[in-house]
Design an enzyme around this catalytic site. Structure first.
Site, PDB file in Angstrom:
ATOM      1  N   GLU A 249       0.924  -1.479   0.027  1.00  0.00           N
ATOM      2  CA  GLU A 249      -0.223  -0.278  -0.498  1.00  0.00           C
ATOM      3  C   GLU A 249       0.726   0.998   0.568  1.00  0.00           C
ATOM      4  OE1 GLU A 249      -1.778   3.163   1.009  1.00  0.00           O
ATOM      5  OE2 GLU A 249      -2.188   2.365   2.869  1.00  0.00           O
ATOM      6  N   CYS A 283      -2.571   8.972   2.849  1.00  0.00           N
ATOM      7  CA  CYS A 283      -2.412   8.023   1.552  1.00  0.00           C
ATOM      8  C   CYS A 283      -3.192   8.644   0.490  1.00  0.00           C
ATOM      9  CB  CYS A 283      -1.849   6.980   1.222  1.00  0.00           C
ATOM     10  SG  CYS A 283      -2.875   5.809   1.906  1.00  0.00           S
TER      11      CYS A 283
END
Length: 477
Positions: A249, A283
């Site tokens: 990720e 993010c």
């Protein structure tokens, strides 16, 4: 109230074997508030060996019993949310509201995995021959090495710990050195709930040293990492050399397309809240705002007005909207990226400067008319700044949205069903949210494509990376 943070290895909280430690700094005043222990290579070996023992024992516990233990861990996390939230704010800088919310959401994530673990179903495949039975069964992959960042010290780690434990795996977690205490309290909740001490281990230290030792370790069977794309590529390469299963990720640079027919007040309110959450250190944070000509001036004016109303300060104080940046690196990055953007012709509509001389505070910032060769248009800023540029046709917006190698999250605001269909299909992104900021719920997939990684850490897809699929074909005796 902030105590020094220890390692948790083989069921015991302790310092590293050589007694080394790193300072933990309060971002609001730059004072050292504690120390975090550093693991040695010998400590890492002990943690890996403990995780192997833990896997052998924990994988034999039924999914039903594992679920009950995980649910107890979730309850403990909720009970301790106020205390953990204050610790998180001290070491991270985010507001108390955000810290407590993160802790409670972490409990929700544990509950989700607790239930999914009971549903790791196999299947029977109809055979071509009489008397043959063909079965698919799911088995835990083994000990997991997990690496988590500082921006969400609970919600990044909890997806990895809960996923591994729900599947029957054990885990060695490399926690964030800058925000170690809240992560340690998450581990404590699992242990206090009844997870065997060998099944969950927590280490801190020199990231490169830990990853280079744990990833190739023969007792580790899976890797899961959340962090920057550059580091992720290095770790993926190392894992590939040892044929280790891996979930990545990684970074993002999320585009937002605002069409002429968008509900501008709704878009501004939703995006402002989402952008400055956690000071933009997210993010999936919306960053490149692509606004169609017809609503550009109105959108920017409204967004700037609302941004100016944000109150920045110590996250422990009341009525604060945004706390400090987590570290001095983010402060320097904001200054460098904004200076580069303005030098290339971009304009600062609001913000753009450090606040005060003590603490890592920075003004929520709106940039306009930023050219595509500016660094901030190509590098993830990971801070409280948006770029608001205009576009004419939807094809132009799609081209800019997909220009970068990132593909984690993308957003769109429009009333047109046709535009929704076009953008939802065209975005090269693992997650798309339209007319809302609806990502990162426990029950929904969470992951990216392209340089933003692969694999999912949410929804029913999240358990699969921790399971091996085994096919069995048999004829009865």
């Amino acid at each position: 109230m902030y105590e020094n943070v220890q390692l948790f290895i083989a069921g015991r909280w302790r310092e590293g074997s050589d007694g080394a430690s790193l300072p933990v700094v309060n971002p609001a005043d730059e004072r050292v508030i504690g120390q975090v222990s550093v693991a040695t290579i010998a400590d890492l070996d002990e943690a890996a060996e403990a995780s192997w023992r833990g896997f052998k024992a924990w994988s034999k516990v039924s999914a039903f019993e594992r679920s009950k233990i995980l649910r107890k861990a979730a309850d403990l996390l909720r009970e301790r949310a106020d205390e953990i939230g204050r610790l998180m704010t001290l070491e991270h800088g985010k507001t108390l509201f955000e810290s407590r919310f993160e802790t409670v959401l972490g409990a929700d994530i544990i509950d989700w995995y607790a239930e999914e673990g009971k549903r790791a179903y196999g299947r029977i495949i109809p055979a071509r021959l009489t008397g043959v039975r063909q079965m698919v069964i799911k088995q835990p992959v083994g000990p997991v090495a997990a690496f988590t960042p500082w921006n969400f010290p609970i919600n990044q780690a909890v997806r990895k710990i809960a996923g591994a434990l729900a599947a029957g795996c054990s885990i060695v977690l490399k926690g964030p050195e800058e925000t170690p205490r809240s992560c340690a309290e998450l581990v404590r909740a699992f242990v206090d709930a009844g997870v065997p001490g060998d099944a969950v281990n927590l280490v801190y230290g020199v990231p490169a040293e830990i990853s280079s030792h744990l990833i190739p370790h023969p007792l580790i069977r899976k890797i899961t990492f959340t962090g920057s794309t550059a580091v992720g590529k290095q770790l993926a390469s190392l894992a590939g050399a040892h044929m280790k299963r891996i979930t990545m990720e990684l970074g993002g640079h999320a585009p937002v397309v605002v069409m002429d027919d968008a509900d501008v007040p709704n878009a501004v309110t939703a995006l402002r809240t989402s952008k400055y959450r956690n000071n933009g250190q997210v993010c999936v944070s919306p960053t490149r705002f692509l606004i169609q000509d017809g609503v550009y001036d109105r959108f920017v004016a409204t967004f700037v007005e609302q941004t100016k109303q944000i109150k920045v300060g110590n996250g422990l104080e009341e009525d604060i909207d945004v706390g400090a940046l987590a570290n001095d690196r983010r402060l320097s990055a904001m200054e460098v990226l904004i200076a580069d953007a303005t030098a290339r012709g971009g304009k600062v509509a609001t913000g753009g400067r450090r606040i005060g001389n003590s603490g890592f505070f920075f003004e929520p910032t709106v940039l306009t008319d930023v050219p595509t060769d500016a660094r901030i248009m190509n590098e993830e800023p990971f801070g409280p700044v948006i770029i608001a540029n205009r576009f004419g046709h939807i094809e132009d917006a799609i081209a800019e949205a997909n220009r970068l190698p990132y593909g984690l999250a993308a957003y769109a605001y429009t009333r047109s069903a046709k535009s929704i269909d076009i953008l939802s299909e065209a975005f090269e992104s693992g997650m798309v949210s339209v007319n809302q900021q609806g990502l990162a719920l426990p029950e929904t997939p969470f992951g990216g494509v392209k340089d933003s990684g692969y694999g999912s850490e949410g929804g029913s897809e999240a358990l699969e990376p921790f399971l091996n699929t085994k096919f069995v074909s048999q004829i009865g005796a």
